[in-house]
Write an enzyme that holds these catalytic residues in place. Sequence first.
Site, PDB file in Angstrom:
ATOM      1  N   HIS A 188      14.728 -12.721  -5.172  1.00  0.00           N
ATOM      2  CA  HIS A 188      14.657 -11.265  -5.181  1.00  0.00           C
ATOM      3  C   HIS A 188      15.750 -10.716  -6.090  1.00  0.00           C
ATOM      4  O   HIS A 188      16.834 -11.291  -6.181  1.00  0.00           O
ATOM      5  CB  HIS A 188      14.834 -10.741  -3.752  1.00  0.00           C
ATOM      6  CG  HIS A 188      14.717  -9.264  -3.638  1.00  0.00           C
ATOM      7  ND1 HIS A 188      15.777  -8.410  -3.882  1.00  0.00           N
ATOM      8  CD2 HIS A 188      13.659  -8.478  -3.300  1.00  0.00           C
ATOM      9  CE1 HIS A 188      15.373  -7.168  -3.710  1.00  0.00           C
ATOM     10  NE2 HIS A 188      14.106  -7.171  -3.365  1.00  0.00           N
ATOM     11  N   ASP A 314       7.529  -3.341  -0.851  1.00  0.00           N
ATOM     12  CA  ASP A 314       8.934  -3.116  -1.219  1.00  0.00           C
ATOM     13  C   ASP A 314       9.554  -2.031  -0.337  1.00  0.00           C
ATOM     14  O   ASP A 314      10.364  -1.220  -0.781  1.00  0.00           O
ATOM     15  CB  ASP A 314       9.092  -2.759  -2.695  1.00  0.00           C
ATOM     16  CG  ASP A 314      10.435  -3.220  -3.268  1.00  0.00           C
ATOM     17  OD1 ASP A 314      11.280  -3.702  -2.495  1.00  0.00           O
ATOM     18  OD2 ASP A 314      10.638  -3.093  -4.484  1.00  0.00           O
TER      19      ASP A 314
END
Length: 354
Positions: A188, A314
Amino acid sequence: MTDDTPRTGGSQGYLRIATEEAWATQDLFDAWDRKMAEPGADPGFVGLAGFYTASQAERPQNIKRRLLDLGEERIADMDATGIDRQLLLLTAPGVQVLDTAEGVALARSTNDVLADAIRRHPDRFSGLAAIAPQDPAAAAEELRRGVTELGLSGAVVNSHTQGRYLSDQEYWPIFEAAEALDVPIYIHPTGLPKDMIRPFQEAGLDGAIYGFGVETGLHLLRIITAGVFDRFPKLRIVVGHAGEALPFWLFRLDHMHAATVRAQRYESMKPIKRTISEYMRENVYITTSGMAWEPAIRFCQDVLGADRVLYAMDYPYQYEVDEVRTHDNLGVDAATKKALYQTNAERVFGLGSR
């Protein structure tokens, strides 16, 4: 007027599993505050964490509140956007900016908090273990504990660790553990390293708008070109944001990598067994986090395979019901849409089997 609000429960033919959903603890925020107060604190870390810990603006305050909630508000937000399950990832920069001992200890304690939340809401939450690559052996052991004792579904690594990358062989015990456990590692984005950030930050381009994707795509490319997948052929890595743009570069990446290897220009770039695009299709999965745009999603499905692309929201950084509708309305067949939303996530992260 017809109510087109997405609903949970699967009546549309699939469950919606969101696979890059952020969370945090107050202990983590407190550790960041202490680290930012140290002389010479890393500017990428300060620029990222400082915004969410100190800014009084509405957006960071709302995001911080939602990051800390693993109960009522989060589930209400999921219900409001038709999300059946979230895969929870400790938000960037996680524990990787901390001193080694503190990072290792905080990874362990946050994983315990995550496992407790999953036990309380087993039908709504799954999660990935936080690890501290500062100590590769401890990181590998915490990954094993997270999977075998806590029931977690892999690990999240918030890209570089104090300017260093998992392509360096000292970190490969983490890959060895993931392959042995048959679980993926999700890479990430995080704040850019201090030797990279200046030209991005001075133009306001260092965050999610551009810099995050550049740096995380670099990380994955380093892993591929270092021969990690030759050493660990069953290893699976997941990246978000439509593959951090790499799917759109595959032709040029393959061409220029082969040319550079032939030229023997760099000591660090050795031959690997397959092309970059082959590793992307065989060892890498991507999610649609922050990229609710049909042309990009369809392109990724076409070039990588529909079995390689997973849905993500997200949350809470991008929490928009219209982005769910965009995925619901994709011009793909029912099987492809179910794979995107549900079955790919179940297969890649072993959901329902741990």
